[in-house]
Write a protein that holds these residues in place. Structure first.
Motif, PDB file in Angstrom:
ATOM      1  N   ALA A  31       0.813  -1.221   0.000  1.00 63.58           N
ATOM      2  CA  ALA A  31       0.000   0.000   0.000  1.00 63.58           C
ATOM      3  C   ALA A  31       0.844   1.267   0.000  1.00 63.58           C
ATOM      4  CB  ALA A  31      -0.924  -0.001   1.213  1.00 63.58           C
ATOM      5  N   SER A  32       2.159   1.129   0.034  1.00 66.82           N
ATOM      6  CA  SER A  32       3.029   2.299   0.110  1.00 66.82           C
ATOM      7  C   SER A  32       3.003   3.092  -1.188  1.00 66.82           C
ATOM      8  CB  SER A  32       4.463   1.872   0.432  1.00 66.82           C
ATOM      9  OG  SER A  32       5.026   1.180  -0.672  1.00 66.82           O
ATOM     10  N   LEU A  33       3.388   4.340  -1.094  1.00 67.43           N
ATOM     11  CA  LEU A  33       3.403   5.213  -2.263  1.00 67.43           C
ATOM     12  C   LEU A  33       4.309   4.688  -3.372  1.00 67.43           C
ATOM     13  CD1 LEU A  33       2.439   7.819  -3.562  1.00 67.43           C
ATOM     14  CD2 LEU A  33       4.263   9.032  -2.346  1.00 67.43           C
ATOM     15  N   ALA A  37       2.900   3.655  -7.140  1.00 64.45           N
ATOM     16  CA  ALA A  37       3.408   4.336  -8.336  1.00 64.45           C
ATOM     17  C   ALA A  37       4.000   3.341  -9.323  1.00 64.45           C
ATOM     18  CB  ALA A  37       4.449   5.378  -7.936  1.00 64.45           C
ATOM     19  N   LEU A  38       4.712   2.357  -8.812  1.00 64.76           N
ATOM     20  CA  LEU A  38       5.299   1.335  -9.693  1.00 64.76           C
ATOM     21  C   LEU A  38       4.224   0.513 -10.387  1.00 64.76           C
ATOM     22  CD1 LEU A  38       8.370   0.062  -7.636  1.00 64.76           C
ATOM     23  CD2 LEU A  38       8.417   1.148  -9.890  1.00 64.76           C
ATOM     24  N   ARG A  39       3.159   0.182  -9.653  1.00 67.16           N
ATOM     25  CA  ARG A  39       2.064  -0.578 -10.273  1.00 67.16           C
ATOM     26  C   ARG A  39       1.402   0.249 -11.375  1.00 67.16           C
ATOM     27  NH1 ARG A  39       0.841  -2.120  -4.986  1.00 67.16           N
ATOM     28  NH2 ARG A  39      -0.911  -0.668  -4.870  1.00 67.16           N
ATOM     29  N   ALA A  40       1.203   1.530 -11.091  1.00 68.12           N
ATOM     30  CA  ALA A  40       0.567   2.403 -12.078  1.00 68.12           C
ATOM     31  C   ALA A  40       1.414   2.552 -13.329  1.00 68.12           C
ATOM     32  CB  ALA A  40       0.305   3.775 -11.453  1.00 68.12           C
ATOM     33  N   ALA A  41       2.724   2.425 -13.186  1.00 68.47           N
ATOM     34  CA  ALA A  41       3.644   2.612 -14.314  1.00 68.47           C
ATOM     35  C   ALA A  41       3.455   1.575 -15.410  1.00 68.47           C
ATOM     36  CB  ALA A  41       5.086   2.589 -13.820  1.00 68.47           C
ATOM     37  N   HIS A  42       2.764   0.478 -15.109  1.00 66.29           N
ATOM     38  CA  HIS A  42       2.544  -0.560 -16.112  1.00 66.29           C
ATOM     39  C   HIS A  42       1.325  -0.284 -16.992  1.00 66.29           C
ATOM     40  CE1 HIS A  42       5.684  -3.074 -14.452  1.00 66.29           C
ATOM     41  NE2 HIS A  42       5.161  -2.962 -13.246  1.00 66.29           N
ATOM     42  N   ALA A  43       0.499   0.675 -16.600  1.00 69.97           N
ATOM     43  CA  ALA A  43      -0.707   0.993 -17.369  1.00 69.97           C
ATOM     44  C   ALA A  43      -0.368   1.986 -18.486  1.00 69.97           C
ATOM     45  CB  ALA A  43      -1.769   1.581 -16.440  1.00 69.97           C
ATOM     46  N   VAL A  73      -7.976   6.530 -13.638  1.00 70.69           N
ATOM     47  CA  VAL A  73      -6.549   6.762 -13.881  1.00 70.69           C
ATOM     48  C   VAL A  73      -5.788   6.991 -12.585  1.00 70.69           C
ATOM     49  CG1 VAL A  73      -6.960   7.747 -16.171  1.00 70.69           C
ATOM     50  CG2 VAL A  73      -6.858   9.271 -14.174  1.00 70.69           C
ATOM     51  N   ALA A  74      -4.500   6.700 -12.649  1.00 71.45           N
ATOM     52  CA  ALA A  74      -3.574   7.073 -11.583  1.00 71.45           C
ATOM     53  C   ALA A  74      -3.053   8.454 -11.949  1.00 71.45           C
ATOM     54  CB  ALA A  74      -2.440   6.072 -11.479  1.00 71.45           C
ATOM     55  N   LEU A  75      -3.413   9.436 -11.154  1.00 71.36           N
ATOM     56  CA  LEU A  75      -3.068  10.827 -11.419  1.00 71.36           C
ATOM     57  C   LEU A  75      -1.837  11.230 -10.613  1.00 71.36           C
ATOM     58  CD1 LEU A  75      -3.549  13.821 -12.236  1.00 71.36           C
ATOM     59  CD2 LEU A  75      -5.236  13.940 -10.377  1.00 71.36           C
ATOM     60  N   SER A  76      -0.785  11.618 -11.322  1.00 68.24           N
ATOM     61  CA  SER A  76       0.402  12.148 -10.651  1.00 68.24           C
ATOM     62  C   SER A  76       0.569  13.602 -11.076  1.00 68.24           C
ATOM     63  CB  SER A  76       1.656  11.340 -11.015  1.00 68.24           C
ATOM     64  OG  SER A  76       1.802  11.247 -12.412  1.00 68.24           O
ATOM     65  N   HIS A 140      10.672  17.757  -3.435  1.00 63.40           N
ATOM     66  CA  HIS A 140       9.697  17.291  -2.449  1.00 63.40           C
ATOM     67  C   HIS A 140       9.997  15.848  -2.048  1.00 63.40           C
ATOM     68  CE1 HIS A 140       5.756  15.833  -0.971  1.00 63.40           C
ATOM     69  NE2 HIS A 140       5.556  17.079  -0.607  1.00 63.40           N
ATOM     70  N   ARG A 141       9.746  15.525  -0.791  1.00 65.95           N
ATOM     71  CA  ARG A 141      10.132  14.217  -0.243  1.00 65.95           C
ATOM     72  C   ARG A 141       9.505  13.036  -0.999  1.00 65.95           C
ATOM     73  NH1 ARG A 141       6.567  16.661   3.116  1.00 65.95           N
ATOM     74  NH2 ARG A 141       4.590  15.612   3.554  1.00 65.95           N
ATOM     75  N   ASP A 142       8.358  13.242  -1.654  1.00 69.79           N
ATOM     76  CA  ASP A 142       7.707  12.150  -2.382  1.00 69.79           C
ATOM     77  C   ASP A 142       8.100  12.098  -3.852  1.00 69.79           C
ATOM     78  OD1 ASP A 142       6.342  11.292  -0.120  1.00 69.79           O
ATOM     79  OD2 ASP A 142       4.602  12.575  -0.520  1.00 69.79           O
ATOM     80  N   PHE A 143       8.972  12.994  -4.276  1.00 71.22           N
ATOM     81  CA  PHE A 143       9.291  13.072  -5.710  1.00 71.22           C
ATOM     82  C   PHE A 143       9.872  11.766  -6.247  1.00 71.22           C
ATOM     83  CE2 PHE A 143      12.620  13.978  -8.944  1.00 71.22           C
ATOM     84  CZ  PHE A 143      11.757  14.229 -10.002  1.00 71.22           C
ATOM     85  N   ALA A 144      10.866  11.219  -5.575  1.00 65.57           N
ATOM     86  CA  ALA A 144      11.524  10.012  -6.077  1.00 65.57           C
ATOM     87  C   ALA A 144      10.535   8.862  -6.214  1.00 65.57           C
ATOM     88  CB  ALA A 144      12.672   9.611  -5.150  1.00 65.57           C
ATOM     89  N   ALA A 145       9.595   8.751  -5.266  1.00 65.56           N
ATOM     90  CA  ALA A 145       8.613   7.672  -5.314  1.00 65.56           C
ATOM     91  C   ALA A 145       7.631   7.865  -6.461  1.00 65.56           C
ATOM     92  CB  ALA A 145       7.861   7.582  -3.987  1.00 65.56           C
ATOM     93  N   VAL A 146       7.073   9.058  -6.573  1.00 66.81           N
ATOM     94  CA  VAL A 146       6.032   9.298  -7.573  1.00 66.81           C
ATOM     95  C   VAL A 146       6.617   9.397  -8.982  1.00 66.81           C
ATOM     96  CG1 VAL A 146       4.175  10.872  -8.278  1.00 66.81           C
ATOM     97  CG2 VAL A 146       4.555  10.392  -5.855  1.00 66.81           C
ATOM     98  N   GLU A 147       7.842   9.866  -9.106  1.00 66.70           N
ATOM     99  CA  GLU A 147       8.462   9.966 -10.432  1.00 66.70           C
ATOM    100  C   GLU A 147       8.561   8.599 -11.118  1.00 66.70           C
ATOM    101  OE1 GLU A 147      11.901  10.417 -13.319  1.00 66.70           O
ATOM    102  OE2 GLU A 147      11.805   9.179 -11.509  1.00 66.70           O
ATOM    103  N   GLN A 148       8.511   7.540 -10.305  1.00 63.79           N
ATOM    104  CA  GLN A 148       8.566   6.191 -10.878  1.00 63.79           C
ATOM    105  C   GLN A 148       7.339   5.855 -11.714  1.00 63.79           C
ATOM    106  OE1 GLN A 148      10.642   3.114  -8.107  1.00 63.79           O
ATOM    107  NE2 GLN A 148       9.589   4.537  -6.728  1.00 63.79           N
ATOM    108  N   VAL A 149       6.274   6.666 -11.620  1.00 63.83           N
ATOM    109  CA  VAL A 149       5.082   6.412 -12.427  1.00 63.83           C
ATOM    110  C   VAL A 149       5.393   6.558 -13.920  1.00 63.83           C
ATOM    111  CG1 VAL A 149       4.143   8.763 -12.546  1.00 63.83           C
ATOM    112  CG2 VAL A 149       2.585   6.806 -12.430  1.00 63.83           C
ATOM    113  N   PHE A 150       6.503   7.222 -14.248  1.00 62.35           N
ATOM    114  CA  PHE A 150       6.894   7.328 -15.660  1.00 62.35           C
ATOM    115  C   PHE A 150       7.344   5.982 -16.219  1.00 62.35           C
ATOM    116  CE2 PHE A 150       6.899  11.819 -14.697  1.00 62.35           C
ATOM    117  CZ  PHE A 150       6.550  12.418 -15.895  1.00 62.35           C
TER     118      PHE A 150
END
Length: 205
Positions: A31-33, A37-43, A73-76, A140-150
């Motif tokens: 359930a972590s961020l 984000a990694l799961r969303a990256a496959h869509a 959608v997963a919105l980042s 921002h502290r969440d940048f590295a995690a959310v950037e993985q959605v690419f």
């Protein structure tokens, strides 16, 4: 005999507790961020937008939305300051299409958005994060995690070059929610890295 039975029960209870603890850790991780984000990256990518005038006004929003269909959608979203502070804020949410459209209408109303290539968007984020960090402002502290959605989108696929700051140097324009102590700390940070004359300071209009 009774002692042996008690020991066996204690060991069994200990193993059960370990299994439960491992399961809980796995659920938390799932359930972590970063995991979401990694799961969303496959869509498939449904949308990629950027504030059109971001390099003129200094502030803007970059949006990437992925989903198996356009209906969910997963919105980042990345709030960027290309004049000074870099990646100021990050958001990641799973939303229905109607919510996404409301969000985009509100964002577009502030300053029009335009579609951009995802590789351009990723390169912009990475280059901006590196530049702002070089003058003392980490993303921002969440940048590295959310950037993985690419996902497998390559920043190297874009040959875009970016000029951050304005007229060759950073310009700090505090936002309406920034307190006086925070503003003083950021000015001190700029002075430390660039000297008194190496940056500009303006109040928001």
């Amino acid at each position: 005999m009774a002692t042996n039975i008690a020991l066996k029960r204690a060991r069994k209870a200990q193993r059960r507790n370990q299994v439960v603890a491992q399961k809980r850790r796995a659920e938390i991780l799932e359930a972590s961020l970063p995991a979401r984000a990694l799961r969303a990256a496959h869509a498939p990518i449904q949308h990629c937008f950027l504030t059109e005038a971001v390099f003129d006004i200094g502030m803007g929003t970059l949006v990437l939305a992925r989903g198996a269909t356009p209906h969910h959608v997963a919105l980042s979203s990345f709030l960027v300051d290309v004049f000074c502070l870099g990646i100021k804020d990050v958001m990641f949410e799973s939303v229905e299409r109607e919510v996404f459209e409301i969000y985009m209408d509100a964002t577009d109303a502030g300053s029009p958005m335009v579609a951009v290539d995802p590789s351009y968007a990723r390169k912009l984020l990475r280059d901006l994060a590196a530049w702002s960090q070089s003058i003392g402002f980490a993303p921002h502290r969440d940048f590295a995690a959310v950037e993985q959605v690419f996902g497998d989108v390559s920043a190297d696929a874009s040959d875009a070059g970016f000029r951050f700051g304005r007229d060759g140097k950073p310009v700090y324009i505090p936002g309406p929610t920034e307190t006086a102590p925070l503003i003083r700390r950021r000015i001190a940070q700029l002075q430390k890295h660039l000297g008194d004359d190496g940056f500009g300071f303006e109040t928001a209009a």
